[in-house]
Write a protein that holds these residues in place. Structure first.
Motif, PDB file in Angstrom:
ATOM      1  N   PRO A   1      26.794  81.279  -4.374  1.00 19.54           N
ATOM      2  CA  PRO A   1      25.926  80.513  -5.372  1.00 19.54           C
ATOM      3  C   PRO A   1      26.376  79.211  -6.004  1.00 19.54           C
ATOM      4  O   PRO A   1      25.510  78.299  -6.122  1.00 19.54           O
ATOM      5  CB  PRO A   1      25.812  81.716  -6.444  1.00 19.54           C
ATOM      6  N   ILE A   2      27.525  78.949  -5.873  1.00 22.61           N
ATOM      7  CA  ILE A   2      27.918  77.909  -6.462  1.00 22.61           C
ATOM      8  C   ILE A   2      27.811  76.528  -5.595  1.00 22.61           C
ATOM      9  O   ILE A   2      27.598  75.459  -6.019  1.00 22.61           O
ATOM     10  CB  ILE A   2      29.648  77.864  -6.652  1.00 22.61           C
ATOM     11  N   LEU A   3      27.550  76.873  -4.468  1.00 20.35           N
ATOM     12  CA  LEU A   3      27.211  75.672  -3.458  1.00 20.35           C
ATOM     13  C   LEU A   3      25.708  75.467  -3.563  1.00 20.35           C
ATOM     14  O   LEU A   3      25.375  74.347  -3.573  1.00 20.35           O
ATOM     15  CB  LEU A   3      27.562  76.107  -2.079  1.00 20.35           C
ATOM     16  N   ALA A   4      24.958  76.500  -3.704  1.00 20.20           N
ATOM     17  CA  ALA A   4      23.265  76.421  -4.095  1.00 20.20           C
ATOM     18  C   ALA A   4      23.222  75.646  -5.082  1.00 20.20           C
ATOM     19  O   ALA A   4      22.268  74.603  -5.281  1.00 20.20           O
ATOM     20  CB  ALA A   4      22.878  77.775  -3.829  1.00 20.20           C
ATOM     21  N   GLU A   5      23.956  75.772  -6.312  1.00 15.09           N
ATOM     22  CA  GLU A   5      23.674  75.153  -7.605  1.00 15.09           C
ATOM     23  C   GLU A   5      24.121  73.670  -7.362  1.00 15.09           C
ATOM     24  O   GLU A   5      23.266  72.837  -8.184  1.00 15.09           O
ATOM     25  CB  GLU A   5      24.805  75.955  -8.637  1.00 15.09           C
ATOM     26  N   LYS A   6      25.066  73.263  -6.712  1.00 14.46           N
ATOM     27  CA  LYS A   6      25.368  72.191  -6.627  1.00 14.46           C
ATOM     28  C   LYS A   6      25.079  71.181  -5.233  1.00 14.46           C
ATOM     29  O   LYS A   6      25.566  70.297  -4.691  1.00 14.46           O
ATOM     30  CB  LYS A   6      26.937  71.729  -6.634  1.00 14.46           C
ATOM     31  N   ARG A   7      24.233  71.877  -4.425  1.00 10.61           N
ATOM     32  CA  ARG A   7      23.923  71.387  -3.065  1.00 10.61           C
ATOM     33  C   ARG A   7      23.572  69.953  -2.815  1.00 10.61           C
ATOM     34  O   ARG A   7      23.921  69.504  -1.871  1.00 10.61           O
ATOM     35  CB  ARG A   7      22.582  72.340  -2.407  1.00 10.61           C
ATOM     36  N   ARG A   8      23.156  69.180  -3.699  1.00 11.69           N
ATOM     37  CA  ARG A   8      22.758  67.655  -3.637  1.00 11.69           C
ATOM     38  C   ARG A   8      24.017  66.994  -4.074  1.00 11.69           C
ATOM     39  O   ARG A   8      24.026  65.653  -3.960  1.00 11.69           O
ATOM     40  CB  ARG A   8      21.720  67.348  -4.557  1.00 11.69           C
ATOM     41  N   GLY A   9      24.993  67.454  -4.667  1.00  9.23           N
ATOM     42  CA  GLY A   9      26.084  66.779  -5.077  1.00  9.23           C
ATOM     43  C   GLY A   9      26.961  66.515  -4.027  1.00  9.23           C
ATOM     44  O   GLY A   9      27.096  67.096  -2.932  1.00  9.23           O
TER      45      GLY A   9
ATOM     46  N   GLY B   1      30.633  66.148  -2.009  1.00  9.65           N
ATOM     47  CA  GLY B   1      31.703  67.133  -1.708  1.00  9.65           C
ATOM     48  C   GLY B   1      32.991  66.692  -2.633  1.00  9.65           C
ATOM     49  O   GLY B   1      33.424  67.436  -3.177  1.00  9.65           O
ATOM     50  N   SER B   2      32.897  65.389  -2.772  1.00  8.09           N
ATOM     51  CA  SER B   2      33.888  65.037  -3.796  1.00  8.09           C
ATOM     52  C   SER B   2      33.867  65.375  -5.107  1.00  8.09           C
ATOM     53  O   SER B   2      34.663  65.044  -5.918  1.00  8.09           O
ATOM     54  CB  SER B   2      33.995  63.467  -3.822  1.00  8.09           C
ATOM     55  N   SER B   3      32.532  65.917  -5.601  1.00  2.73           N
ATOM     56  CA  SER B   3      32.538  66.168  -7.155  1.00  2.73           C
ATOM     57  C   SER B   3      32.864  67.670  -7.236  1.00  2.73           C
ATOM     58  O   SER B   3      32.933  68.146  -8.401  1.00  2.73           O
ATOM     59  CB  SER B   3      30.933  66.293  -7.361  1.00  2.73           C
ATOM     60  N   LEU B   4      33.401  68.333  -6.332  1.00  2.43           N
ATOM     61  CA  LEU B   4      33.870  69.752  -6.478  1.00  2.43           C
ATOM     62  C   LEU B   4      35.224  69.922  -6.643  1.00  2.43           C
ATOM     63  O   LEU B   4      35.960  69.274  -6.518  1.00  2.43           O
ATOM     64  CB  LEU B   4      33.528  70.455  -5.054  1.00  2.43           C
ATOM     65  N   SER B   5      35.458  70.966  -7.468  1.00  4.21           N
ATOM     66  CA  SER B   5      37.251  71.069  -7.764  1.00  4.21           C
ATOM     67  C   SER B   5      37.690  71.526  -6.604  1.00  4.21           C
ATOM     68  O   SER B   5      37.375  71.778  -5.457  1.00  4.21           O
ATOM     69  CB  SER B   5      37.127  72.436  -8.742  1.00  4.21           C
ATOM     70  N   GLY B   6      38.984  71.527  -6.513  1.00  4.44           N
ATOM     71  CA  GLY B   6      39.991  72.027  -5.215  1.00  4.44           C
ATOM     72  C   GLY B   6      39.536  73.364  -4.694  1.00  4.44           C
ATOM     73  O   GLY B   6      39.298  73.278  -3.650  1.00  4.44           O
ATOM     74  N   GLY B   7      39.440  74.089  -5.522  1.00  5.32           N
ATOM     75  CA  GLY B   7      38.978  75.514  -5.177  1.00  5.32           C
ATOM     76  C   GLY B   7      37.483  75.514  -4.424  1.00  5.32           C
ATOM     77  O   GLY B   7      37.262  76.289  -3.465  1.00  5.32           O
ATOM     78  N   HIS B   8      36.646  74.934  -5.058  1.00  4.15           N
ATOM     79  CA  HIS B   8      35.333  75.036  -4.412  1.00  4.15           C
ATOM     80  C   HIS B   8      35.097  74.191  -3.402  1.00  4.15           C
ATOM     81  O   HIS B   8      34.305  74.513  -2.366  1.00  4.15           O
ATOM     82  CB  HIS B   8      34.194  74.423  -5.491  1.00  4.15           C
ATOM     83  N   ARG B   9      36.079  73.269  -3.257  1.00  5.51           N
ATOM     84  CA  ARG B   9      35.942  72.507  -1.811  1.00  5.51           C
ATOM     85  C   ARG B   9      36.574  73.419  -0.702  1.00  5.51           C
ATOM     86  O   ARG B   9      36.016  73.204   0.342  1.00  5.51           O
ATOM     87  CB  ARG B   9      37.005  71.200  -1.905  1.00  5.51           C
ATOM     88  N   LYS B  10      37.457  74.328  -1.135  1.00  2.97           N
ATOM     89  CA  LYS B  10      37.899  75.281  -0.132  1.00  2.97           C
ATOM     90  C   LYS B  10      36.752  76.463   0.215  1.00  2.97           C
ATOM     91  O   LYS B  10      36.544  76.636   1.365  1.00  2.97           O
ATOM     92  CB  LYS B  10      39.111  76.049  -0.771  1.00  2.97           C
ATOM     93  N   VAL B  11      35.991  76.631  -0.921  1.00  5.87           N
ATOM     94  CA  VAL B  11      34.748  77.669  -0.522  1.00  5.87           C
ATOM     95  C   VAL B  11      33.878  76.754   0.321  1.00  5.87           C
ATOM     96  O   VAL B  11      33.147  77.549   1.446  1.00  5.87           O
ATOM     97  CB  VAL B  11      34.025  77.831  -1.777  1.00  5.87           C
TER      98      VAL B  11
END
Length: 238
Positions: free
Chosen positions: A123-131, A133-143
């Motif tokens: 779901p975290i990817l759905a929430e930020k789908r338009r952002g 990739g560089s806007s994600l934290s290290g952990g969410h980049r791995k996700v």
């Protein structure tokens, strides 16, 4: 179990510098195999040779009974291999475009379905789908990199150092995601130096200077006093 992947006597390296010295590795269908080794052990070289980013000088790579060591990268992807490098994403693309890139060879209708499935699963990817990739934290980049790799419905997920740069809490989150994928029957080969990934592995190989120093079950590894002394004491972290 039937072997999905077999690497037999692979040698490879960079220019004239040989890194791999004939390791024999196999992954059974539905199995999670951990390639454990310190920095410089040859883990990344092994995975790059597997997916075709580096040529294998000698030896064979067999996927589901078919020799693929002469195939191009895209042919290996089409055959069912999906690779997550340490970087894993393109930071200047949006999250959604990163995901779509992971399904480059998938028909458009199926790609849209996979996108919905990834958003449901993460779901975290759905929430930020338009952002970006560089806007994600290290952990969410791995996700995101994991979800991107799953977009093509791979038969074999290949991961290089998924714990790199992550806090212990985020490492636990990534391990939880991989455990769920393993439970669903996805075959995986994961190169790591963080021994916490033993928790999800069926079998483990210890790679040392491009050679296999140990091969066996996780329990057999834990029971090997020599490996415990030589390896675990200096690499247990996270």
């Amino acid at each position: 179990m039937t072997n999905l992947l077999e690497l037999r006597g692979i040698t490879s390296g960079y220019d004239k510098m040989q890194i791999l010295w004939e390791p024999d590795i196999h992954v059974a269908d539905g199995e999670c195999v951990l390639i454990l080794g310190s920095n410089g052990a040859g883990k990344t070289t092994l995975l790059k040779s597997l997916v075709g980013l580096l040529p294998a000088w000698t030896g064979t790579i067999v996927l589901d009974g078919q020799a693929i060591h002469t195939h191009s990268v895209d042919q290996r992807i089409r055959a069912g291999i999906s690779y997550v490098s340490e970087l894993g994403i393109i930071p200047t693309l949006s999250i959604e475009d990163n995901l779509k890139l992971g399904a480059f060879y998938v028909p458009a209708q199926e790609r849209a379905q996979r996108l919905r499935e990834m958003y449901d699963q993460f779901p975290i990817l759905a929430e930020k789908r338009r952002g970006l990739g560089s806007s994600l934290s290290g952990g969410h980049r791995k996700v995101l990199s994991t979800a991107k790799a799953l977009m093509s419905r791979p038969r074999l997920l290949v991961m290089d150092e998924p714990s790199a740069g992550l806090s212990p809490l985020l490492v636990a989150e990534i391990i939880s995601i991989l455990q769920e994928l393993h439970t669903e029957g996805l075959s995986m080969i994961i190169a790591e130096q963080n021994v916490k990934f033993l928790d999800i592995a069926d079998r483990v190989y210890v790679l040392d200077s491009g050679r296999i120093g140990f091969s066996g079950t996780v329990q057999e590894l834990k029971d090997d006093d020599a490996i415990q002394r030589a390896y675990f004491g200096v690499t247990r972290h996270g």
